[in-house]
Design a protein around this motif. Structure first.
Motif, PDB file in Angstrom:
ATOM      1  N   PRO A  76      28.541 -65.238 -30.995  1.00 13.76           N
ATOM      2  CA  PRO A  76      29.886 -64.832 -30.576  1.00 13.76           C
ATOM      3  C   PRO A  76      29.858 -64.362 -29.130  1.00 13.76           C
ATOM      4  N   GLY A  77      30.993 -64.365 -28.511  1.00 16.15           N
ATOM      5  CA  GLY A  77      31.086 -63.956 -27.121  1.00 16.15           C
ATOM      6  C   GLY A  77      31.562 -62.530 -26.994  1.00 16.15           C
ATOM      7  N   PRO A  78      31.865 -62.126 -25.751  1.00 13.97           N
ATOM      8  CA  PRO A  78      32.351 -60.771 -25.527  1.00 13.97           C
ATOM      9  C   PRO A  78      33.781 -60.624 -26.032  1.00 13.97           C
ATOM     10  N   ASN A  79      34.114 -59.433 -26.455  1.00 11.22           N
ATOM     11  CA  ASN A  79      35.500 -59.120 -26.786  1.00 11.22           C
ATOM     12  C   ASN A  79      36.320 -59.167 -25.496  1.00 11.22           C
ATOM     13  N   LEU A  80      37.436 -59.867 -25.532  1.00  5.82           N
ATOM     14  CA  LEU A  80      38.207 -60.095 -24.305  1.00  5.82           C
ATOM     15  C   LEU A  80      39.321 -59.078 -24.089  1.00  5.82           C
ATOM     16  N   GLY A  81      39.402 -58.068 -24.972  1.00  6.17           N
ATOM     17  CA  GLY A  81      40.429 -57.045 -24.784  1.00  6.17           C
ATOM     18  C   GLY A  81      40.449 -56.461 -23.378  1.00  6.17           C
ATOM     19  N   ALA A 126      39.195 -51.053 -36.842  1.00  2.82           N
ATOM     20  CA  ALA A 126      38.709 -49.820 -36.227  1.00  2.82           C
ATOM     21  C   ALA A 126      37.762 -50.140 -35.070  1.00  2.82           C
ATOM     22  N   GLN A 127      36.947 -51.173 -35.232  1.00  4.36           N
ATOM     23  CA  GLN A 127      35.975 -51.545 -34.207  1.00  4.36           C
ATOM     24  C   GLN A 127      36.428 -52.823 -33.524  1.00  4.36           C
ATOM     25  N   ARG A 128      36.137 -52.924 -32.245  1.00  2.45           N
ATOM     26  CA  ARG A 128      36.390 -54.180 -31.546  1.00  2.45           C
ATOM     27  C   ARG A 128      35.432 -55.243 -32.062  1.00  2.45           C
ATOM     28  N   PRO A 129      35.934 -56.323 -32.620  1.00  7.05           N
ATOM     29  CA  PRO A 129      35.027 -57.391 -33.070  1.00  7.05           C
ATOM     30  C   PRO A 129      34.517 -58.179 -31.865  1.00  7.05           C
ATOM     31  N   PRO A 130      33.453 -58.974 -32.058  1.00  5.39           N
ATOM     32  CA  PRO A 130      33.013 -59.833 -30.944  1.00  5.39           C
ATOM     33  C   PRO A 130      34.097 -60.840 -30.608  1.00  5.39           C
ATOM     34  N   GLY A 131      34.036 -61.386 -29.439  1.00  4.48           N
ATOM     35  CA  GLY A 131      35.042 -62.343 -29.000  1.00  4.48           C
ATOM     36  C   GLY A 131      34.552 -63.767 -29.153  1.00  4.48           C
ATOM     37  N   PRO A 132      35.320 -64.695 -28.603  1.00  3.52           N
ATOM     38  CA  PRO A 132      34.921 -66.102 -28.683  1.00  3.52           C
ATOM     39  C   PRO A 132      33.741 -66.382 -27.767  1.00  3.52           C
TER      40      PRO A 132
END
Lengths: 337, 337
Positions: B259-264, A255-261
């Protein structure tokens, strides 16, 4: 004109999935067969394409909007022209387009592409010679640009995009390492698709296994996953690596955008990450299709289809796809009386 | 040869910082002035450069390793040649290199660059005409490639890199929006450096303020911050935006990589993110320096220096830099009796 029944089966959206889609989010209904208006075509559908992006679309996180509740579930399909009010197609012509999960569909003639059934079986128009094939081709040709001897890693390597991307990189002389979710699929990736190695990204020692499979580090990565898998790969990039950011299967059901790498390793590697949306490359579809069909004919490009029989299996097939249960291009064979 | 004392002041590393560095992590010591060996040069230092990358280096997260405890703190500096065993430099020649936090330093002659004091004041060799200037130049010329009318966002806009990067983008005809940490710095960025707008990224309405400042979305972003600031910018990228990944000031003081930014959004924007390490561009230093010096002479490139007086202020100046307290290129003026 072929006989057309008054009603048809169709799969409609009953609820917006919350997390992993459930069968109850979809309903099999009997609907009137639609009538083509001016410039429109009635198509009898034989093959529906099940694609991960539908999950993103149903969550409002896709380039196309989420359909309204009650609508026929959208998706690519392949069928034969039954009635063409536009005069563009002969009856019986194979066509493909965004036709949805039903036995029949009506579309504007200019929203349909003719399928050359002499090139390959019609179902490939939504698989290896369709959008998945174009996605793989565009990512490899436009961003990865593999060179002989480089190490290229391909995620979802047993899938419709990954299997083609990896074989294109092999044909370019690269060393190709696949990532997939089971040991059985790893065997398919090396034995059938000819990758040099394959790593199960769900195994607890994934990072170590990847490092062992890529001793010269990673020059290119085709990412359909995002999240922890992408983070692990970023930590093993070679200098000036290229990364195709193409899919986010890790988060389609959230449902939520998780954090990225963490992007620190991207700086150290002077790497380039680039977003790929296949629809930007439609003008190259003809070039791509000829090239891939030639490789298939030459025995250099292999593909698999994972076929679900009947519209009543469409929802389960889609859920299985999201769970990583399919192997090869996921299709629904639409049955007609 | 100038008179050289037997001992000198130097700042040594007493402890590896845990989180934000403390004054007690550094110690001001009296050390023997080093003697140049064959091919080496003794330099009397006048200007030390305080750079954020030192924090990453002290955490083992930098391309150069962390120095051992007790060693002179590493860093770029500018000074005059006192004694040259290599025969390459005349006494009094201004030079720069990785000379460290001390009153004197010895270095291999081929590790030093001569500074042309007729081009600009010698301290600029570690600022606008030094590695910060080259970083800005390489990111703008090699990755951002701004075009007239595009919207370019520059982080740490009041700093040594950001202020130059933004002015180069302005000179290319772009609309330039700065990001910085206080309203006072925002005023400097627009009034002195001529950016079209500046947004305080610590303000609670940062995302909205950025959207208001970039109504056509963001075509290019020079990131020295990472983390939440990068995440916010990624959400406002225009199609085919370019992002320079250059620094990670958000995480230099953290023990663990966050963690980094979501890359979507990178996929949706078809954006390109590329890591920049300035040392790859040293071959272009001459070209860069001539171009920047020309802009300074023409009144089109402005810079500020934030000067701390005396080696005893070096640690405090460095900590202030990490806290965002400085404005312009942070320097220590080394004092000599």
């Amino acid at each position: 004109m072929q006989r057309v029944p008054a009603t048809m089966q169709a799969v409609c959206l009953r609820a917006i999935p919350d997390g992993m889609p459930q069968p109850s989010d979809f309903s099999l209904q009997s609907l009137p067969v639609p009538q083509p208006g001016a410039g429109q075509v009635l198509v009898r559908l034989y093959w529906l394409s099940l694609d991960p992006f539908l999950r993103a679309q149903l969550g409002g996180r896709y380039v196309a909007p989420c359909p309204p509740l009650g609508a026929v579930v959208p998706g690519y399909a392949v069928g034969q022209v039954v009635d063409d009010a536009s005069g563009r197609f002969a009856a019986g012509q194979w066509v493909t387009g965004l036709l949805g999960w039903a036995q029949y569909a009506v579309a504007d003639a200019n929203a349909l592409q003719a399928v050359d059934a002499t090139l390959a079986p019609p179902a490939t128009a939504v698989g290896v010679l369709g959008i998945p094939g174009l996605t793989a081709w565009a990512g490899v040709r436009r961003i990865l640009a593999p060179e002989a001897g480089q190490t290229i890693v391909i995620s979802t390597a047993a899938g419709a995009v990954g299997s083609v991307a990896g074989q294109l990189c092999k044909a370019a002389g690269a060393r190709v390492v696949g990532l997939t979710s089971t040991d059985e699929k790893c065997d398919l990736v090396t034995a059938t698709y000819g990758f040099d190695a394959c790593v199960n990204y769900r195994a607890p020692d994934f990072a170590d296994a990847l490092r062992a499979a890529c001793p010269q580090r990673i020059d290119g990565y085709f990412d359909n996953v995002g999240g922890a898998v992408l983070e692990t790969v970023l930590g093993q990039l070679a200098l000036r690596a290229r990364v195709v950011l193409c899919g986010l299967s890790d988060q389609y059901n959230r449902a939520q955008r998780p954090p990225g790498p963490n992007l620190g390793p991207v700086i150290g590697a002077r790497a380039r990450l680039e977003g790929l949306v296949v629809y930007d490359h439609l003008a190259d579809f003809g070039t791509c299709r000829q090239e891939l069909a030639g490789l298939i004919a030459a025995g250099q490009l292999h593909y698999r289809e994972h076929i679900h029989h009947g519209l009543e299996q469409a929802a389960a097939g889609f859920i299985g796809l999201l769970n990583g249960e399919n192997t090869g291009k996921a299709l629904v064979a639409v049955e007609h009386p």
